[in-house]
Design a protein around this motif. Sequence first.
Motif, PDB file in Angstrom:
ATOM      1  N   GLY A 123      -7.405  -1.390  -6.295  1.00 16.72           N
ATOM      2  CA  GLY A 123      -6.583  -2.255  -5.245  1.00 16.72           C
ATOM      3  C   GLY A 123      -7.539  -3.532  -4.900  1.00 16.72           C
ATOM      4  O   GLY A 123      -8.821  -3.699  -5.641  1.00 16.72           O
TER       5      GLY A 123
ATOM      6  N   ARG B 247      -3.751   0.816  -6.234  1.00 13.71           N
ATOM      7  CA  ARG B 247      -2.369   0.442  -5.943  1.00 13.71           C
ATOM      8  C   ARG B 247      -1.578   0.979  -7.269  1.00 13.71           C
ATOM      9  O   ARG B 247      -2.115   1.345  -8.306  1.00 13.71           O
ATOM     10  CB  ARG B 247      -2.145  -1.268  -6.139  1.00 13.71           C
TER      11      ARG B 247
ATOM     12  N   THR C 272       0.846  -1.054  -0.156  1.00 16.66           N
ATOM     13  CA  THR C 272      -0.091   0.071  -0.119  1.00 16.66           C
ATOM     14  C   THR C 272       0.807   1.149   0.084  1.00 16.66           C
ATOM     15  O   THR C 272       2.224   1.180   0.225  1.00 16.66           O
ATOM     16  CB  THR C 272      -0.905   0.130   1.300  1.00 16.66           C
TER      17      THR C 272
END
Length: 142
Positions: free
Chosen positions: A80, A87, A47
């Motif tokens: 993500g 992401r 992350t």
Amino acid sequence: MRPSIPYLLAYAHTIASRTADAELRPLGLTVRQFGLLAQLRDEPELTTSELARQLGVTRQSLHQMTGELERAGHLVREPGASGRTRRLVLTPSAERLLVAAHGPLARAEAEFLRGTSAREAEALRTLLRRVLARATDDEAWL
């Protein structure tokens, strides 16, 4: 009085970064940006918070770096895992850039370590990796 290790490392970082940045400049890259791309290559599921922590930068600095790399075409944002998050993903140009950076980084390392033997340089690399593995609790450094 002998200088403290944190001071020596901070000063060495300044000199090494300056040398590496000069070598990487023709590629349009800084050593910090190289580190960001290399970290994402090695751990693509990170992350942005984890990436900032691993790189030792603030989220604001990371946002600035990722923005520059996105504008240069080296990063894209994709959905993500949760669908709510995004992401960072390397583009093919980032992969080429990481390969192209090896020569300039090798020159920067040689310049920084000028006057030390190959054995001394490897001892320094080994010691730094052990210290980083312990300090970050991340055995990937080993």
